[in-house]
Design a protein around this motif. Sequence first.
Motif, PDB file in Angstrom:
ATOM      1  N   ASP A 183      26.371  28.528  47.371  1.00 47.77           N
ATOM      2  CA  ASP A 183      27.457  27.548  47.340  1.00 47.77           C
ATOM      3  C   ASP A 183      28.801  28.167  46.955  1.00 47.77           C
ATOM      4  N   TRP A 184      28.832  29.464  46.670  1.00 44.49           N
ATOM      5  CA  TRP A 184      30.055  30.064  46.154  1.00 44.49           C
ATOM      6  C   TRP A 184      31.173  30.080  47.187  1.00 44.49           C
ATOM      7  N   ALA A 185      30.858  30.416  48.409  1.00 39.84           N
ATOM      8  CA  ALA A 185      31.890  30.481  49.442  1.00 39.84           C
ATOM      9  C   ALA A 185      32.588  29.136  49.602  1.00 39.84           C
ATOM     10  N   GLN A 186      31.790  28.077  49.597  1.00 40.79           N
ATOM     11  CA  GLN A 186      32.378  26.742  49.713  1.00 40.79           C
ATOM     12  C   GLN A 186      33.206  26.389  48.481  1.00 40.79           C
ATOM     13  N   PHE A 187      32.729  26.804  47.308  1.00 39.75           N
ATOM     14  CA  PHE A 187      33.489  26.535  46.080  1.00 39.75           C
ATOM     15  C   PHE A 187      34.862  27.208  46.130  1.00 39.75           C
ATOM     16  N   TYR A 188      34.907  28.499  46.457  1.00 39.00           N
ATOM     17  CA  TYR A 188      36.197  29.201  46.500  1.00 39.00           C
ATOM     18  C   TYR A 188      37.129  28.565  47.530  1.00 39.00           C
ATOM     19  N   GLN A 189      36.552  28.135  48.669  1.00 40.17           N
ATOM     20  CA  GLN A 189      37.363  27.496  49.706  1.00 40.17           C
ATOM     21  C   GLN A 189      37.920  26.165  49.207  1.00 40.17           C
ATOM     22  N   ASP A 190      37.075  25.351  48.590  1.00 43.59           N
ATOM     23  CA  ASP A 190      37.528  24.047  48.095  1.00 43.59           C
ATOM     24  C   ASP A 190      38.565  24.194  46.983  1.00 43.59           C
ATOM     25  N   ALA A 191      38.421  25.248  46.154  1.00 45.02           N
ATOM     26  CA  ALA A 191      39.359  25.481  45.056  1.00 45.02           C
ATOM     27  C   ALA A 191      40.623  26.202  45.527  1.00 45.02           C
ATOM     28  N   ASN A 192      40.691  26.506  46.818  1.00 46.17           N
ATOM     29  CA  ASN A 192      41.834  27.208  47.403  1.00 46.17           C
ATOM     30  C   ASN A 192      42.058  28.578  46.751  1.00 46.17           C
ATOM     31  N   ILE A 193      40.970  29.237  46.385  1.00 42.29           N
ATOM     32  CA  ILE A 193      41.054  30.596  45.837  1.00 42.29           C
ATOM     33  C   ILE A 193      40.906  31.569  46.993  1.00 42.29           C
ATOM     34  N   THR A 194      42.034  32.088  47.438  1.00 42.87           N
ATOM     35  CA  THR A 194      42.068  32.964  48.616  1.00 42.87           C
ATOM     36  C   THR A 194      42.534  34.376  48.275  1.00 42.87           C
ATOM     37  N   GLN A 195      43.011  34.596  47.036  1.00 42.20           N
ATOM     38  CA  GLN A 195      43.465  35.920  46.608  1.00 42.20           C
ATOM     39  C   GLN A 195      42.750  36.309  45.315  1.00 42.20           C
ATOM     40  N   SER A 196      42.222  37.533  45.299  1.00 42.22           N
ATOM     41  CA  SER A 196      41.537  37.985  44.084  1.00 42.22           C
ATOM     42  C   SER A 196      41.586  39.511  43.988  1.00 42.22           C
ATOM     43  N   GLU A 197      42.746  40.096  44.264  1.00 41.26           N
ATOM     44  CA  GLU A 197      42.860  41.559  44.235  1.00 41.26           C
ATOM     45  C   GLU A 197      43.289  42.036  42.847  1.00 41.26           C
ATOM     46  N   VAL A 198      42.525  42.963  42.296  1.00 39.38           N
ATOM     47  CA  VAL A 198      42.846  43.576  41.015  1.00 39.38           C
ATOM     48  C   VAL A 198      42.929  45.086  41.226  1.00 39.38           C
ATOM     49  N   VAL A 199      44.061  45.681  40.823  1.00 39.52           N
ATOM     50  CA  VAL A 199      44.294  47.113  41.005  1.00 39.52           C
ATOM     51  C   VAL A 199      44.334  47.778  39.629  1.00 39.52           C
ATOM     52  N   PHE A 200      43.501  48.794  39.439  1.00 41.53           N
ATOM     53  CA  PHE A 200      43.486  49.595  38.222  1.00 41.53           C
ATOM     54  C   PHE A 200      44.163  50.933  38.524  1.00 41.53           C
ATOM     55  N   SER A 201      45.279  51.195  37.835  1.00 41.62           N
ATOM     56  CA  SER A 201      46.020  52.441  38.008  1.00 41.62           C
ATOM     57  C   SER A 201      45.914  53.283  36.738  1.00 41.62           C
ATOM     58  N   ARG A 202      46.110  54.593  36.889  1.00 35.87           N
ATOM     59  CA  ARG A 202      46.090  55.537  35.767  1.00 35.87           C
ATOM     60  C   ARG A 202      44.820  55.351  34.922  1.00 35.87           C
ATOM     61  N   VAL A 203      43.705  55.248  35.601  1.00 38.99           N
ATOM     62  CA  VAL A 203      42.432  54.985  34.930  1.00 38.99           C
ATOM     63  C   VAL A 203      41.938  56.254  34.237  1.00 38.99           C
ATOM     64  N   ASN A 204      41.464  56.088  33.009  1.00 40.53           N
ATOM     65  CA  ASN A 204      40.904  57.205  32.256  1.00 40.53           C
ATOM     66  C   ASN A 204      39.701  56.700  31.467  1.00 40.53           C
ATOM     67  N   TYR A 205      38.572  57.389  31.611  1.00 40.23           N
ATOM     68  CA  TYR A 205      37.369  57.020  30.867  1.00 40.23           C
ATOM     69  C   TYR A 205      36.738  58.285  30.308  1.00 40.23           C
ATOM     70  N   THR A 206      36.494  58.289  29.002  1.00 35.23           N
ATOM     71  CA  THR A 206      35.846  59.432  28.350  1.00 35.23           C
ATOM     72  C   THR A 206      34.707  58.919  27.482  1.00 35.23           C
ATOM     73  N   ARG A 207      33.699  59.753  27.285  1.00 35.86           N
ATOM     74  CA  ARG A 207      32.581  59.377  26.420  1.00 35.86           C
ATOM     75  C   ARG A 207      32.081  60.616  25.687  1.00 35.86           C
ATOM     76  N   LEU A 208      31.625  60.386  24.447  1.00 40.34           N
ATOM     77  CA  LEU A 208      31.154  61.449  23.571  1.00 40.34           C
ATOM     78  C   LEU A 208      29.923  60.941  22.847  1.00 40.34           C
ATOM     79  N   PHE A 209      28.885  61.780  22.775  1.00 42.93           N
ATOM     80  CA  PHE A 209      27.626  61.331  22.182  1.00 42.93           C
ATOM     81  C   PHE A 209      27.394  61.901  20.796  1.00 42.93           C
TER      82      PHE A 209
END
Length: 417
Positions: A389-415
């Motif tokens: 039912d999700w496609a119909q929900f987004y259409q009924d809610a007029n949700i047509t844009q959902s672009e998220v851009v991540f710039s200058r991404v940095n991820y580090t991990r230490l154990f």
Amino acid sequence: MQKHSSPNIRVGLSLLLSTLFIGCGSSAESTKSETPAFTPAPTPTICSTSNPLVIVSASDEGSLDNKGPLNAIDGDTTNTSRWASNGIGKTITFDLGEESTIRDMNIQWYQGNLHQYHFAIHTSTNNLDWTSVLSDAHSSGAVAAFEWLELVDSSARYLRLTGSGNSSSALNSIVEVQINGCGSLAPQMNSSPDIPTQSSIDMSLWDNEGGNPLVGNDYVFDALKAQYVSPNGSGWRHELKIKKDLRVAMTEVDETFYANVSATLSVGAKLIVAQHHGGDTGTLVKVYIADSRESGFIDSVANNGIFDVYVRLAKQDGSGETKHALGTIQSGDNFDLRIINNFGYVSVSAFDQTVSQNVADSAGAYFKFGNYLQAQDAATLSNIENSADWAQFYQDANITQSEVVFSRVNYTRLFEQ
């Protein structure tokens, strides 16, 4: 645990902003106190009192691999860059390059909110003859940021800290040091020295849900286009997540994630852009962007085009979540986001706000970021459970844009701890 008395010491949390200026107080007589007295940073003053000084080098008597003394003066306040030496009586020595008046200092201890470090401080003009300026001292054990120490005023070129381990082990470890007084002034310090100028993550750590998001040097996530459905989900996804064979408990890893996040969204959209997920279906940390009526945030009005940015953190005792407002954006805006998991103590920063707490743990926990577009009505907060039912929900809610851009991404991990 019984806390040691701390003669001639005042400890205060000093948040490192654009330039850190520290005032000077006169030496006080030794006092006995079961709990260190916290004081705000003194009023900024000119150099005739006290300012950050140049530290030209640092040396020690031996340190752990990749945790040498220069890490304590590199301007990097993340836990991935720190000095560490194991053993009672281990020292680290700082050279100012010239004789200066030393009056106070700031120390950011490694996991300072979890351990109380014991130490003494001496100064010298020649690196041979030493004068005590602080003895039988300990950190607060309460904060993970800079703590301010008042010292006996001295004219010296060298400052030496002698560590006596911490409340949990014989480890001595410092993330960053500033020495303050009158002499050659240190340059302004970046409040976020670890912010990258471009994206830098190891893609071998990640699985993608919904297709590879890398576009040029950015990571572009669009759940409406990807339409990825995961078990137990509440909407379409497009995300990167840590690979299954690399997942560990929150308390076993030190992670830092940074990105500039830009969101182009339809009115009424609600999405999770970053999260720490438990090994089961539970979520430990969730960062949202939402144009909904959920209460407790800055706007909390549905379908008005103003998106609350907020975080939910699972309580360590498993009794539920805390939620915290960070800021608001409109479609097309961007903001800086930093998430640090310091062996189970999580800090989330955005819009000059930082919220921190120890979170619930889970074996096989993992970090993920991207676009998890919720199938939830912005006004009623009711969820659409059936993915058919999700496609119909987004259409009924007029949700047509959902672009998220991540710039200058940095991820580090230490154990290592």
